[in-house]
Design a protein around this motif. Structure first.
Motif, PDB file in Angstrom:
ATOM      1  N   UNK A   1       0.802  -1.225   0.000  1.00  0.00           N
ATOM      2  CA  UNK A   1       0.000   0.000   0.000  1.00  0.00           C
ATOM      3  C   UNK A   1       0.838   1.279   0.000  1.00  0.00           C
ATOM      4  N   UNK A   2       0.212   2.363  -0.417  1.00  0.00           N
ATOM      5  CA  UNK A   2       0.882   3.658  -0.436  1.00  0.00           C
ATOM      6  C   UNK A   2       1.415   3.991   0.953  1.00  0.00           C
ATOM      7  N   UNK A   3       2.653   4.494   1.023  1.00  0.00           N
ATOM      8  CA  UNK A   3       3.156   4.883   2.352  1.00  0.00           C
ATOM      9  C   UNK A   3       2.353   6.064   2.909  1.00  0.00           C
ATOM     10  N   UNK A   4       2.261   6.102   4.232  1.00  0.00           N
ATOM     11  CA  UNK A   4       1.538   7.190   4.888  1.00  0.00           C
ATOM     12  C   UNK A   4       2.501   7.870   5.836  1.00  0.00           C
ATOM     13  N   UNK A   5       3.164   8.911   5.346  1.00  0.00           N
ATOM     14  CA  UNK A   5       4.223   9.528   6.156  1.00  0.00           C
ATOM     15  C   UNK A   5       3.741   9.966   7.530  1.00  0.00           C
ATOM     16  N   UNK A   6       2.506  10.422   7.624  1.00  0.00           N
ATOM     17  CA  UNK A   6       2.044  10.888   8.933  1.00  0.00           C
ATOM     18  C   UNK A   6       1.854   9.717   9.896  1.00  0.00           C
ATOM     19  N   UNK A   7       1.542   8.549   9.351  1.00  0.00           N
ATOM     20  CA  UNK A   7       1.437   7.379  10.223  1.00  0.00           C
ATOM     21  C   UNK A   7       2.834   6.981  10.713  1.00  0.00           C
ATOM     22  N   UNK A   8       3.804   7.115   9.837  1.00  0.00           N
ATOM     23  CA  UNK A   8       5.182   6.823  10.263  1.00  0.00           C
ATOM     24  C   UNK A   8       5.567   7.778  11.395  1.00  0.00           C
ATOM     25  N   UNK A   9       5.254   9.059  11.210  1.00  0.00           N
ATOM     26  CA  UNK A   9       5.533  10.030  12.277  1.00  0.00           C
ATOM     27  C   UNK A   9       4.880   9.602  13.580  1.00  0.00           C
ATOM     28  N   UNK A  10       3.674   9.122  13.465  1.00  0.00           N
ATOM     29  CA  UNK A  10       2.960   8.702  14.671  1.00  0.00           C
ATOM     30  C   UNK A  10       3.664   7.551  15.378  1.00  0.00           C
ATOM     31  N   UNK A  11       4.108   6.586  14.611  1.00  0.00           N
ATOM     32  CA  UNK A  11       4.841   5.475  15.220  1.00  0.00           C
ATOM     33  C   UNK A  11       6.104   5.994  15.911  1.00  0.00           C
ATOM     34  N   UNK A  12       6.773   6.933  15.249  1.00  0.00           N
ATOM     35  CA  UNK A  12       8.013   7.446  15.835  1.00  0.00           C
ATOM     36  C   UNK A  12       7.729   8.201  17.131  1.00  0.00           C
TER      37      UNK A  12
ATOM     38  N   UNK B   1      13.413  20.604  11.841  1.00  0.00           N
ATOM     39  CA  UNK B   1      12.235  20.409  11.012  1.00  0.00           C
ATOM     40  C   UNK B   1      11.543  19.079  11.365  1.00  0.00           C
ATOM     41  N   UNK B   2      12.343  18.032  11.566  1.00  0.00           N
ATOM     42  CA  UNK B   2      11.776  16.728  11.942  1.00  0.00           C
ATOM     43  C   UNK B   2      11.058  16.804  13.276  1.00  0.00           C
ATOM     44  N   UNK B   3      11.733  17.451  14.217  1.00  0.00           N
ATOM     45  CA  UNK B   3      11.110  17.596  15.541  1.00  0.00           C
ATOM     46  C   UNK B   3       9.789  18.346  15.414  1.00  0.00           C
ATOM     47  N   UNK B   4       9.818  19.426  14.648  1.00  0.00           N
ATOM     48  CA  UNK B   4       8.597  20.235  14.506  1.00  0.00           C
ATOM     49  C   UNK B   4       7.495  19.423  13.834  1.00  0.00           C
ATOM     50  N   UNK B   5       7.902  18.578  12.894  1.00  0.00           N
ATOM     51  CA  UNK B   5       6.893  17.766  12.211  1.00  0.00           C
ATOM     52  C   UNK B   5       6.230  16.804  13.205  1.00  0.00           C
ATOM     53  N   UNK B   6       7.041  16.195  14.063  1.00  0.00           N
ATOM     54  CA  UNK B   6       6.482  15.263  15.041  1.00  0.00           C
ATOM     55  C   UNK B   6       5.605  15.987  16.058  1.00  0.00           C
ATOM     56  N   UNK B   7       6.072  17.158  16.493  1.00  0.00           N
ATOM     57  CA  UNK B   7       5.272  17.912  17.462  1.00  0.00           C
ATOM     58  C   UNK B   7       3.954  18.344  16.828  1.00  0.00           C
ATOM     59  N   UNK B   8       4.001  18.684  15.546  1.00  0.00           N
ATOM     60  CA  UNK B   8       2.781  19.079  14.851  1.00  0.00           C
ATOM     61  C   UNK B   8       1.850  17.879  14.716  1.00  0.00           C
ATOM     62  N   UNK B   9       2.443  16.720  14.432  1.00  0.00           N
ATOM     63  CA  UNK B   9       1.659  15.477  14.358  1.00  0.00           C
ATOM     64  C   UNK B   9       0.874  15.274  15.641  1.00  0.00           C
TER      65      UNK B   9
END
Ligand SMILES: Nc1nc2c(ncn2[C@@H]2O[C@H](COP(=O)(O)OP(=O)(O)OP(=O)(O)O)[C@@H](O)[C@H]2O)c(=O)[nH]1
Ligand SMILES: [Zn+2]
Length: 351
Positions: free
Chosen positions: A147-158, A336-344
């Motif tokens: 299936x198509x990757x879901x980057x936001x789901x990956x962020x969630x796992x992280x 940027x990565x940190x901000x992405x996770x915090x935004x998630x």
């Protein structure tokens, strides 16, 4: 607290307020007087590792690695009925711990957990569902395609991994179907280990190295090839694999229960979880995300109180540090990565 519904005995059980994993004793009304009626010490208890949970029955591995290693089926003692017991827990078991056919032991204590991987049903729900206790590593399996990757789901796992104090590891499967470069690029700045895998050439040696001597929880959206990998790593594991539905792009949720599998040679464990569709983070404290970025965490100590560390936060020490290059070349990408996770964490689910 009798108005609370009884806790069900699923791996997915609500946990929330039941954070006292040991047997809960009644508060002593005469605070300073020693209690006269001591709970029995259960000196005859044996220690086990919970390897599977199924409707109030706990499969426990006793004398692990010893001469008398055996699987003991057990229930929980009455006084533990409000305590969650999950795969990976270390417990004390009494009663019939022979492991013989038809025997049933009784769990009387849950040991303190080193780590706790959890999720909530959704982001507004503070009730946690424990996935696994005492894991060292979270192996996030994601497919480059189908299936198509879901980057936001990956962020969630992280986020869940950082929150649990568990080291994340990302395995990108199906690289034979699509070049994973675009998917991988934003993960690299996280400092997370990334392994790519193609059906014709699965990176077994590399994975064995990474899994060696550790307890690793495998998670991934249904159909990404998690069971395929687990079967390769643990021959005989017999994890059901399924074909991705060409119409919906979804896997068939072929693995339905959380199972602990021992790596060949007793060299660590893989805990395979069913494809998790939702991964609510309602229980996660943003500070715990920062602990996944030790270099940034040290600098963030100079942030104003309550700083969100997001791009619009005034006087954020992290933003300053990136601007005056104190964080090196990768600084901007890491922030940027940190901000992405915090935004998630703050955003409602959208994957
Ligand atoms: N092309 C390709 N197909 C793969 C690869 N890995 C797995 N597959 C296929 O993808 C499909 C799904 O694999 P599974 O291992 O069942 O996926 P899963 O993640 O365990 O799915 P659930 O059991 O539903 O959680 C199967 O048909 C596999 O043969 C790969 O690297 N490349
Ligand atoms: Zn800040």
């Amino acid at each position: 607290m009798s108005w609370l519904p009884p806790v069900d005995d699923d791996d997915d059980e609500p946990w929330g307020q039941y954070d006292d994993s040991a047997v809960r004793e009644r508060p002593n009304p005469k605070a300073n007087r020693p209690r006269t009626k001591q709970r029995p010490a259960h000196e005859d208890a044996v220690v086990g590792r919970i390897i599977q949970v199924d409707r109030g029955r706990y499969l426990t591995l006793v004398d692990e690695g010893g001469d008398d290693e055996r699987e003991v089926l057990a229930t929980r003692a009455r006084e533990l009925r409000r305590v969650s017991i999950v795969t990976g827990d270390r417990v004390d078991v009494v009663g019939d711990v022979s492991g013989d056919e038809g025997s049933l032991g009784r769990i009387v204590r849950v040991h303190e957990r080193r780590t706790l991987l959890r999720r909530s049903a959704d982001d507004t729900d503070a009730v946690e569902r424990i996935i696994v206790a005492n894991a060292d590593q979270l192996m996030v399996v994601v497919a480059a395609a189908d299936p198509e990757p879901r980057p936001r789901l990956i962020d969630r796992y992280l986020v869940a991994a950082f929150d649990a104090g568990v080291t994340p590891l990302v395995v990108v499967t199906k690289t034979d179907l699509r070049d994973p470069a675009e998917l991988i690029a934003p993960l690299q700045a996280l400092g997370v280990e990334i392994v790519t895998s193609a059906a014709s050439d699965p990176p077994l040696e590399r994975l064995r190295d990474l899994l060696h001597g550790r307890t690793t929880v495998a998670v991934g959206h249904s159909g990404v090839g998690k069971s395929t990998l687990v079967n390769l790593l643990v021959p005989g594991a017999g994890r059901a694999t399924g074909v991705v539905n060409a119409v919906t792009g979804r896997g068939r949720h072929t693995s339905s229960s959380t199972v602990s599998l021992r790596l060949p040679g007793g060299d660590g464990w893989i805990i395979d979880t069913p494809g998790v569709r939702s991964f609510g983070l309602g229980h996660v404290n943003p500070d715990n995300i920062l602990t996944g970025f030790p270099d940034l965490a040290a600098i963030a100590e100079d942030c104003p109180r309550g700083c969100t560390h997001l791009p619009d936060s005034p006087d954020c020490a992290l933003v300053d540090a990136v601007e005056d290059a104190r964080l090196g070349d990768a600084g901007a990408a890491r922030l940027d990565s940190l901000q992405r996770l915090l935004t998630t964490l703050m955003r409602p689910k959208e994957y």
